[in-house]
Write an enzyme that holds these catalytic residues in place. Sequence first.
Site, mmCIF file in Angstrom:
data_model
loop_
_atom_site.group_PDB
_atom_site.id
_atom_site.type_symbol
_atom_site.label_atom_id
_atom_site.label_comp_id
_atom_site.label_asym_id
_atom_site.label_seq_id
_atom_site.Cartn_x
_atom_site.Cartn_y
_atom_site.Cartn_z
ATOM 1 N N CYS A 228 0.847 -1.185 0.000
ATOM 2 C CA CYS A 228 0.000 0.000 0.000
ATOM 3 C C CYS A 228 0.889 1.244 0.000
ATOM 4 O O CYS A 228 1.795 1.365 0.835
ATOM 5 C CB CYS A 228 -0.906 -0.004 1.228
ATOM 6 S SG CYS A 228 -1.945 1.474 1.344
ATOM 7 N N CYS B 223 0.382 3.139 3.549
ATOM 8 C CA CYS B 223 0.862 2.657 4.853
ATOM 9 C C CYS B 223 1.924 1.568 4.779
ATOM 10 O O CYS B 223 2.494 1.201 5.789
ATOM 11 C CB CYS B 223 -0.319 2.163 5.689
ATOM 12 S SG CYS B 223 -1.076 0.645 5.049
ATOM 13 N N CYS C 271 -7.434 -0.846 1.430
ATOM 14 C CA CYS C 271 -6.424 -1.398 2.321
ATOM 15 C C CYS C 271 -7.060 -1.571 3.694
ATOM 16 O O CYS C 271 -7.679 -0.641 4.215
ATOM 17 C CB CYS C 271 -5.230 -0.447 2.397
ATOM 18 S SG CYS C 271 -3.994 -0.924 3.622
ATOM 19 N N CYS D 291 -5.094 1.075 6.376
ATOM 20 C CA CYS D 291 -5.265 2.535 6.355
ATOM 21 C C CYS D 291 -6.560 2.975 5.685
ATOM 22 O O CYS D 291 -6.841 4.168 5.611
ATOM 23 C CB CYS D 291 -4.070 3.210 5.683
ATOM 24 S SG CYS D 291 -3.973 2.975 3.889
ATOM 25 N N CYS E 20 -8.591 -5.284 -9.765
ATOM 26 C CA CYS E 20 -8.150 -4.234 -10.682
ATOM 27 C C CYS E 20 -7.716 -3.041 -9.824
ATOM 28 O O CYS E 20 -8.554 -2.351 -9.241
ATOM 29 C CB CYS E 20 -9.316 -3.886 -11.600
ATOM 30 S SG CYS E 20 -8.921 -2.738 -12.899
#
Length: 132
Positions: free
Chosen positions: A48, A51, A97, A100, A120
């Site tokens: 991510c 984070c 995510c 976060c 995607c």
Amino acid sequence: MTDPKNLSEAEWRERLTPEQFHVLREKGTERAFAGKYDQNKAEGEYRCAGCGQILFESDDKFDSGSGWPSFTEPAEQSAVAEHRDTSHGMIRTEVTCSNCEGHLGHVFPDGPGPHGLRYCINSLALEFEPED
């Protein structure tokens, strides 16, 4: 370390580029075929961009032809959360995510593999860490 779920908008703006902020915090989308990881074939982990949590592995990446990095499954199911998205006159499943709550993209039931899913994901929501 501050829990990323508790960061203010100003703190997110400091941490991310304007383009990343638009995708991760405002649920934006990058243009198809414009992302830096769409054609990435290297081995490694996709984390991510907000984070650093591991989200996807290169072994699960495939070329969907959609113009965005596509994966058959997350690195761990607990790495992402899924939410019903009815924006833009469509019914889709948004992927965020789990750490976060940053917007990553969407998951569709038209992928290869045992689960038939295509995650995607916007390149701007990801950071790639190559294998050693």
